[in-house]
Design an enzyme around this catalytic site. Structure first.
Site, mmCIF file in Angstrom:
data_model
loop_
_atom_site.group_PDB
_atom_site.id
_atom_site.type_symbol
_atom_site.label_atom_id
_atom_site.label_comp_id
_atom_site.label_asym_id
_atom_site.label_seq_id
_atom_site.Cartn_x
_atom_site.Cartn_y
_atom_site.Cartn_z
ATOM 1 N N VAL A 262 0.841 -1.185 0.090
ATOM 2 C CA VAL A 262 -0.039 0.082 0.060
ATOM 3 C C VAL A 262 0.874 1.238 0.036
ATOM 4 O O VAL A 262 0.702 2.184 0.573
ATOM 5 C CB VAL A 262 -1.190 0.054 1.168
ATOM 6 C CG1 VAL A 262 -2.225 0.832 0.944
ATOM 7 C CG2 VAL A 262 -1.602 -1.384 1.400
ATOM 8 N N ALA A 263 1.759 1.030 -0.765
ATOM 9 C CA ALA A 263 2.861 2.340 -0.903
ATOM 10 C C ALA A 263 3.472 2.750 0.656
ATOM 11 O O ALA A 263 3.810 1.865 1.503
ATOM 12 C CB ALA A 263 2.359 3.325 -1.842
ATOM 13 N N CYS A 264 3.258 3.981 0.609
ATOM 14 C CA CYS A 264 3.871 4.749 1.802
ATOM 15 C C CYS A 264 3.043 4.212 3.311
ATOM 16 O O CYS A 264 3.957 4.241 4.281
ATOM 17 C CB CYS A 264 3.976 6.051 1.886
ATOM 18 S SG CYS A 264 5.121 6.843 0.701
ATOM 19 N N SER A 265 1.958 3.785 2.981
ATOM 20 C CA SER A 265 1.171 3.356 4.092
ATOM 21 C C SER A 265 1.283 1.676 4.361
ATOM 22 O O SER A 265 0.561 1.361 5.182
ATOM 23 C CB SER A 265 -0.138 3.732 3.895
ATOM 24 O OG SER A 265 -0.372 5.044 3.837
ATOM 25 N N SER B 53 6.958 3.400 3.419
ATOM 26 C CA SER B 53 6.149 2.992 4.563
ATOM 27 C C SER B 53 7.085 2.719 6.002
ATOM 28 O O SER B 53 6.593 2.883 7.179
ATOM 29 C CB SER B 53 5.601 1.588 4.191
ATOM 30 O OG SER B 53 6.879 0.550 4.339
#
Ligand code: COA
Length: 376
Positions: free
Chosen positions: A157-160, A336
């Protein structure tokens, strides 16, 4: 053992690559590349057919982002104006892959801090922005290297990714499907960063983090109760990477610059700050927590200005470094892993009963909140 269904963070782990690149080194490399490019295209530039490359600047980078340095897995090739990409020998299938290797290092750190025997761990999630390959899953390789039974899978979820991983792990604990889950985030962002792009070449750094999420019954005495988790996604093309397995369907464009990280940084800044600040305040309300009384915010580490604004809206005043610690000055944006590094490095001094927030945001758009309280 009788489980409680209450998820806690038992420990975190961190792997930091030895190599670090300062803004001065980075800008010198970029500017040499730009000079060489402009010299090689002098005739087309003079004829107005090709745009000349502008130099990068240390002052701009520090002022616009707050980043002063970043760690990378391979410094020399990234800084070599003729390469500007990571380079290392391809590893054979029976050797540990790069992502698994650094993920295992961070995971061991977390397991050791928790005093956890691998026999008690039920699952491994590899939650990161990029996976080295589609399969077998990185998580299963990490699981095998650590000697963990049970199961593992990858999630992006990419950076998250890390906060989405924490909620997923917490839900396994809440449902009684697992007692101990490792969330590992190896972020080798130097592989997706376009080091030749002046607008973004300074943004990212490499690192790996691990979070051990467990049932309270299993946790060590010193741990963090998870008070609540919340996830949000809203589609946006403002941060995008078109790398993928279908790129080969159009060989002409398979290697173009959009197969690396691309963003509209201004729009991201403007749209994500209010979205995240509101989400934090709403979730605090749902949990019955006064946001202004939060002892510490461990925010996603992309941009110092974004964090200043978000923290101000949540706390109601300009946050001190103690209230909202920064790690992006030395780590850059580690996708992340950023909020987890901040939590890992800046949580020991809090007292039992102190409440804080781990919060990520980034591509998707995606955002995740994890409210925690120190136990003891
Ligand atoms: N060196 C010197 N000048 C540069 C530069 C560089 N490396 N890169 C851009 N500039 C110039 C631009 O050309 C522009 O010049 P102009 O005003 O003459 O047109 C000026 O600096 C401002 O550029 P801009 O891109 O608008 O900068 P910014 O202030 O928005 O900062 C980011 C750029 C990326 C640091 C900022 O938008 C940001 O951090 N956004 C958050 C998004 C993020 O990091 N997301 C990651 C995933 S969460």
């Amino acid at each position: 053992m009788q489980t409680t269904g209450r998820p806690v963070i038992s420990a975190t782990g961190l792997f930091t690559p030895e190599d670090s690149i300062t803004n001065e080194e980075l800008v010198a490399s970029f500017n040499t590349y730009a000079e060489r490019y402009n010299a090689a295209h002098a005739a087309e530039i003079a004829a107005g057919e090709v745009a000349a490359l502008e130099p990068s600047s240390v002052e701009f980078i520090e002022k616009a982002s707050g980043i002063k340095a970043r760690h990378v897995m391979a410094k020399a090739p990234v800084l070599d104006p003729a390469i500007m990409s990571p380079r290392w020998p391809r590893r054979a299938n029976d050797e540990p892959s790069m992502m698994a290797e650094i993920g295992v290092a961070a995971a061991r750190d977390a397991l050791e801090r928790a005093g956890r025997d691998v026999a008690d761990v039920d699952a491994v999630l590899c939650a990161a922005s990029n996976m080295e390959r589609p399969y077998p899953a990185m998580a299963i390789e990490i699981q095998q290297a650590l000697g963990i039974e049970g199961f593992g899978f990858d999630m992006n979820v990419a950076c998250s990714s890390a906060t989405f991983g924490i909620q997923t792990a917490a839900d396994y604990i809440r449902a009684g499907n697992a007692r101990s889950v490792l969330v590992v985030s190896p972020e080798i962002t130097s592989g997706h960063l376009n080091w030749r792009d002046r607008d973004s070449h300074f943004i990212f750094g490499d690192v790996a983090t691990a979070v051990l999420v467990e049932d309270a019954a299993l946790a060590p005495r010193a741990h963090w109760d998870i008070l609540g988790t919340r996830l949000k996604t809203v589609f946006s093309n403002n941060i995008r990477n078109n790398f993928g397995f279908l790129n080969r369907a159009d060989p002409e464009t398979a290697d173009t610059a959009d197969k690396l990280f691309v963003q509209e940084g201004r729009k991201v800044f403007k749209e994500v700050v209010p979205m995240v600040a509101q989400m934090i305040v709403d979730e605090a309300g749902r949990l019955g927590i006064d946001p202004q009384a939060l002892r510490r915010l461990w925010l996603h580490q992309a941009n110092a200005g974004m964090n200043r604004l978000i923290a101000q809206r949540v706390l109601g005043h300009e946050a001190s470094e103690d209230e909202s610690p920064t790690v992006l000055d030395t780590y850059g944006n580690t996708s992340s892993a950023g909020s987890i590094i901040a939590f890992h490095l800046h949580s020991q001094d809090l007292a039992p009963g102190d409440t804080g927030l781990i919060c990520s945001f980034g591509a998707g758009y995606s955002a995740g909140t994890v409210f925690v309280r120190k136990a003891g």
